[in-house]
Design an enzyme around this catalytic site. Structure first.
Site, short mmCIF file in Angstrom:
data_model
loop_
_atom_site.label_atom_id
_atom_site.label_comp_id
_atom_site.label_asym_id
_atom_site.label_seq_id
_atom_site.Cartn_x
_atom_site.Cartn_y
_atom_site.Cartn_z
N HIS A 198 0.91 -1.21 -0.10
CA HIS A 198 0.12 0.23 -0.06
C HIS A 198 0.71 1.36 -0.04
CE1 HIS A 198 -3.56 -2.27 0.86
NE2 HIS A 198 -2.85 -3.17 1.36
N LEU A 199 0.98 1.94 -1.19
CA LEU A 199 1.98 3.28 -1.23
C LEU A 199 0.89 4.47 -0.71
CD1 LEU A 199 4.00 2.28 -4.21
CD2 LEU A 199 4.44 1.83 -1.71
N ARG A 200 -0.36 4.24 -0.72
CA ARG A 200 -1.08 5.36 -0.27
C ARG A 200 -1.49 6.44 -1.20
NH1 ARG A 200 -3.70 1.85 2.75
NH2 ARG A 200 -2.70 1.48 4.99
N HIS A 244 -2.93 -12.43 1.64
CA HIS A 244 -2.71 -12.42 3.19
C HIS A 244 -3.47 -13.77 4.07
CE1 HIS A 244 -6.22 -10.04 3.06
NE2 HIS A 244 -5.68 -9.09 3.02
N ASP A 297 1.88 -6.74 2.58
CA ASP A 297 0.79 -6.31 2.84
C ASP A 297 1.21 -4.89 3.70
OD1 ASP A 297 -1.75 -5.28 3.27
OD2 ASP A 297 -2.24 -6.68 4.71
N HIS A 355 0.16 4.03 8.21
CA HIS A 355 -0.79 4.58 8.91
C HIS A 355 0.11 6.10 9.64
CE1 HIS A 355 -4.22 2.43 8.08
NE2 HIS A 355 -3.40 1.46 8.42
#
Length: 428
Positions: free
Chosen positions: A58-60, A230, A303, A307
């Site tokens: 997740h690179l956001r 996952h 994964d 945050h």
């Protein structure tokens, strides 16, 4: 580009050899190599592997640059030995159109630290109601081949079937986040003894296993490829093992944290251990390790879920789910799989480079360390031992479950097509 001579490395953990890089390519592999004017990297005792490939990052960006950007995420990837990552679609806006995936692809090219292959959403807005522009994303400059609503399950069987049918036309794959939503409403952690004692809402294993069972049957019916994100339970392992025995085209991944951590850690109420799927039991952890060793589980995927501080440093119920993982993945695999005798370093290369590149059909990565191949490489000091200090992370976020924990191994160098992205543990 100048020549680089890596001297005395244990290639795939085997005999010590020299590796000569000339430009973007491995020019020679052997002993006693010399190259006038080459930059020499003394690698005696270190392990040389093909650059790692992460099928689940997740690179956001776009939309949550306070958590991570493509630049900071790829810097973290290079620090962890990765030369290619697949960026999940749950951005803002969602990567459900050719325009958004091309933006992510372009940002990856500009970063220069590793290749970024966007993953397209299966459904519009991740809402599970209408198929996204799968064909347009595949035909775009990004050439998307992997599609996922990760973070949300494609729980509608008709939509899932249609997605499998659609991607079959161009050899794509649907990567499923297996979570039956009605069985996990209000879930905070693994359903079991610990959740009962703590009074936290349980996330039952069957919520994962029931979706995997349905989807492997759909893949068999359609004759398409499905990938399980996952995977986290012993029961899920048995379903995938059964599906493979029938010849169903299914692959599966496990995260490093599910190979090491258990739900007992939730007793601390530290939100750093809050993740989806949740940390499971010791029995599940052992089953996952054995399945990765015997090939039932095909690959390790991080994964990586960054945050910002305020989303994790709060009470458990309000905290976001997820952990960063790019910079510690190889160390956790070394501890749980190599040092336990379950995998050799050659098998680690298989699970963390060769197979993920094959599943995602990304070119130039997951290739042998041999003459003529792209010089995508990672050098590992497997004898190193040290405590994890997130203050030194390249990632924009610090939500690691390993802070203060001693882990083995350290990535010292990473090369992307012959260009050093990490040198002596420092980003180039």
């Amino acid at each position: 580009m100048s020549k680089i001579l890596i001297r005395g490395a244990k290639v795939l953990g085997g005999e010590a050899q020299d590796v000569l890089i000339d430009g973007e390519t491995i020019a020679d592999v052997g002993t006693g190599l010399a190259a006038e004017g080459a930059t020499v990297v003394e690698a005696e005792g270190k392990i040389l592997l093909p650059g790692l490939v992460d099928l689940h990052t997740h690179l956001r960006e776009p939309g949550r640059e306070d958590s991570e950007t493509v630049l900071t995420g790829t810097r973290a990837a290079a620090s962890g030995g990765y030369t290619a990552v697949f960026a999940m679609a749950n951005t803002f806006p969602v990567a459900d159109t050719a325009g958004v995936v091309e933006q992510v692809y372009r940002l990856g090219k500009e970063s220069g630290y590793c290749d970024v292959q966007p993953i397209g959403a299966v459904t519009v807005g991740l809402e599970g109601k209408k198929l996204a522009e799968l064909g347009a994303m595949h035909e775009s400059a990004a050439g998307v081949t992997v599609f996922s609503d990760d973070g949300k399950c494609v729980d509608d069987a008709v939509i899932m079937r249609r997605a499998l049918e659609y991607v079959k036309a161009f050899g794509g794959v649907v990567a499923q986040h297996a979570q039956e939503p009605r069985l996990t409403e209000g879930a905070q952690m693994n359903e079991g003894v610990v959740s009962a004692e703590l009074g936290l809402g349980g996330w039952p294993a069957v919520a994962e296993e029931s979706i995997i069972a349905r989807d492997v049957l759909l893949a068999e019916h359609v004759g398409s490829r499905v990938h399980i994100c996952h995977l986290s339970t012993a029961g899920s392992v048995e379903i995938v093992r059964w599906a493979k025995s029938r010849g169903i085209d299914v692959t599966a991944e496990v995260t490093p944290h599910h190979l090491l951590l258990t739900d007992e850690l939730v007793r601390s109420y530290n939100p750093v251990y809050k993740v989806n799927p949740p940390l499971r039991t010791e029995r599940d952890v052992m089953a996952l390790r054995e399945a990765l060793a015997d090939g039932t589980i095909d690959i390790v995927a991080t994964d990586h879920a960054p945050h910002p501080h305020e989303d994790k440093d709060c009470e458990w119920a309000a905290a976001a789910m997820g952990m960063v993982g790019l910079e510690t993945a190889l160390s956790v695999v070394q501890q749980t799989m190599v040092e336990t005798g379950l995998l050799t370093w050659e098998a680690v290369a298989d699970r963390m480079s060769f197979k993920p590149a094959r599943i995602g059909r990304v070119t130039g990565h997951g290739r042998p360390v041999s003459a003529g191949e792209p010089a995508n490489l990672v050098l590992v000091d497997a004898d190193y031992r040290g405590e994890v200090d997130p203050a030194g992370f390249a990632s924009r976020s610090r939500n690691t479950p390993y802070e203060g924990r001693e882990l083995p191994g350290r990535v010292t160098h990473t090369w992307l097509r012959g260009r050093a992205t990490l040198v002596d543990g420092n980003l180039a």
